[in-house]
Design a protein around this motif. Structure first.
Motif, short mmCIF file in Angstrom:
data_model
loop_
_atom_site.label_atom_id
_atom_site.label_comp_id
_atom_site.label_asym_id
_atom_site.label_seq_id
_atom_site.Cartn_x
_atom_site.Cartn_y
_atom_site.Cartn_z
N GLU A 73 0.84 -1.21 0.00
CA GLU A 73 0.00 0.00 0.00
C GLU A 73 0.86 1.25 0.00
N VAL A 74 2.01 1.19 0.64
CA VAL A 74 2.95 2.30 0.58
C VAL A 74 3.39 2.51 -0.87
N GLU A 75 3.66 1.41 -1.56
CA GLU A 75 4.05 1.53 -2.98
C GLU A 75 2.94 2.12 -3.83
N ASP A 76 1.68 1.82 -3.50
CA ASP A 76 0.56 2.42 -4.23
C ASP A 76 0.59 3.94 -4.12
N LEU A 77 0.76 4.42 -2.89
CA LEU A 77 0.80 5.87 -2.68
C LEU A 77 2.05 6.47 -3.31
N GLN A 78 3.16 5.76 -3.27
CA GLN A 78 4.36 6.24 -3.94
C GLN A 78 4.15 6.37 -5.45
N ALA A 79 3.40 5.44 -6.02
CA ALA A 79 3.11 5.52 -7.46
C ALA A 79 2.29 6.76 -7.78
N LEU A 80 1.36 7.12 -6.89
CA LEU A 80 0.58 8.35 -7.09
C LEU A 80 1.47 9.58 -6.97
N ILE A 81 2.39 9.56 -6.01
CA ILE A 81 3.31 10.68 -5.85
C ILE A 81 4.16 10.85 -7.11
N ALA A 82 4.65 9.74 -7.64
CA ALA A 82 5.43 9.80 -8.87
C ALA A 82 4.60 10.36 -10.02
N ARG A 83 3.34 9.93 -10.13
CA ARG A 83 2.47 10.42 -11.19
C ARG A 83 2.19 11.92 -11.02
N ALA A 84 2.16 12.38 -9.78
CA ALA A 84 1.90 13.80 -9.51
C ALA A 84 3.11 14.67 -9.80
N GLY A 85 4.25 14.06 -10.08
CA GLY A 85 5.44 14.84 -10.41
C GLY A 85 6.63 14.56 -9.52
N GLY A 86 6.49 13.63 -8.60
CA GLY A 86 7.61 13.24 -7.74
C GLY A 86 7.58 13.86 -6.36
N GLU A 87 6.78 14.90 -6.18
CA GLU A 87 6.62 15.52 -4.88
C GLU A 87 5.15 15.87 -4.69
N ALA A 88 4.67 15.76 -3.44
CA ALA A 88 3.27 16.09 -3.18
C ALA A 88 3.06 16.29 -1.68
N TYR A 89 2.06 17.08 -1.36
CA TYR A 89 1.53 17.10 -0.01
C TYR A 89 0.59 15.91 0.12
N VAL A 90 0.44 15.40 1.34
CA VAL A 90 -0.45 14.26 1.57
C VAL A 90 -1.30 14.53 2.80
N TYR A 91 -2.60 14.29 2.65
CA TYR A 91 -3.54 14.32 3.78
C TYR A 91 -4.18 12.95 3.92
N GLY A 92 -4.21 12.42 5.14
CA GLY A 92 -4.86 11.14 5.38
C GLY A 92 -5.73 11.20 6.61
N ILE A 93 -6.84 10.45 6.60
CA ILE A 93 -7.75 10.40 7.73
C ILE A 93 -7.83 8.98 8.27
N SER A 94 -7.86 8.83 9.59
CA SER A 94 -8.03 7.56 10.27
C SER A 94 -6.96 6.56 9.82
N SER A 95 -7.34 5.36 9.34
CA SER A 95 -6.32 4.42 8.90
C SER A 95 -5.55 4.97 7.70
N GLY A 96 -6.19 5.85 6.92
CA GLY A 96 -5.48 6.51 5.83
C GLY A 96 -4.37 7.42 6.35
N ALA A 97 -4.57 7.97 7.53
CA ALA A 97 -3.51 8.75 8.17
C ALA A 97 -2.34 7.86 8.54
N ALA A 98 -2.63 6.64 8.99
CA ALA A 98 -1.56 5.70 9.31
C ALA A 98 -0.79 5.31 8.05
#
Length: 258
Positions: A73-98
């Motif tokens: 799941e960490v790799e999933d979010l890393q793939a989104l960060i890469a698609r966004a340009g390699g850097e991003a702010y991230v907001y997560g709620i509850s287990s998404g925050a974890a």
């Protein structure tokens, strides 16, 4: 519908809206793009950010690959960060925050982190262990509806309310993603010790009307992060209103760009 392929071949569905620095929103348990708080929140953030929201693996229009591991799941979010340009702010709620916390410990591309009520409950103890054991028993037996009901009971929803929800047509949608409850449970076990390794600016939020344990968990998470600020949103619960949250996130992430 755009997609990105994670490292293990899982297809992650996402959508993008707005204009500005990239911001990725990470859902909590039982939520995805079509059923959860992120689309209304994204609508309030898109004037300031390019907002990315996605279906975590096993939910909505994303696929899944077994066996599960938090690292995937960490790799999933890393793939989104890469698609966004390699850097991003991230907001997560509850287990998404974890999950956001675990990813921030692994990926320097997260340049700012906001977490709402990561539920690392210090006093959960044997209650959490019993929940984990029973959850896996139900899922292994194919009793997805009972697994969803167990989760709802675990988070404090009264039995009569659960019975009412269970009689609604939307219950089948919850049953479809019930296996991801085990993913969330594992993330909550795996992530807390990573906090001290995170040095990016962080904002840890809690609702002033949330249960005391969740407020304590947010404060403890902030205390464990070297660069974190802790804030309480008056009158808010774990089901935080997008209208109360969006201005706080906008102020925090915008300050990082200055």
């Amino acid at each position: 519908m755009p997609t990105v392929t994670s490292a293990d071949g899982t297809t992650i569905a996402y959508e993008r809206t707005g204009d500005g620095p990239p911001l990725i929103l990470v859902d909590g348990a039982m939520c995805h793009r079509a059923a959860g708080p992120m689309r209304p929140l994204a609508a309030l953030l898109r004037d300031a950010f390019t907002v990315h929201l996605y279906d975590r693996r096993g939910r909505g229009e994303s696929s899944d690959t077994r066996p599960y591991a938090v690292a995937r799941e960490v790799e999933d979010l890393q793939a989104l960060i890469a698609r966004a340009g390699g850097e991003a702010y991230v907001y997560g709620i509850s287990s998404g925050a974890a999950l956001a916390l675990a990813t921030a410990a692994a990926d320097p591309g997260i340049t700012g982190l906001a977490l709402y009520e990561p539920p690392f409950l210090a006093d959960a103890g044997s209650r959490t262990e019993a929940y984990t054991e029973r959850l896996h028993e139900l899922l292994d037996a194919g009793r997805r509806g009972d697994a969803v009901a167990l989760f709802m009971t675990h988070v404090g929803i009264p039995e009569q309310v659960i019975a009412g929800i269970r009689s609604q047509p939307g219950w089948a949608t919850l049953e479809a993603i019930a296996p991801t409850l085990a993913y969330d449970d594992e993330i909550l076990t795996d992530a807390p010790h990573l906090a001290s390794a995170i040095t990016v600016p962080a904002l840890i939020l809690a609702g002033g009307a949330s249960p005391h344990g969740l407020q304590q968990a947010a404060k403890a998470t902030a205390d464990a992060l070297p660069t974190a600020e802790h804030r309480t949103l008056d009158g808010q619960t774990h089901d935080v209103a997008p209208e109360a949250l969006a201005p706080v996130l906008t102020e925090f992430f915008s300050s990082l760009a200055q």
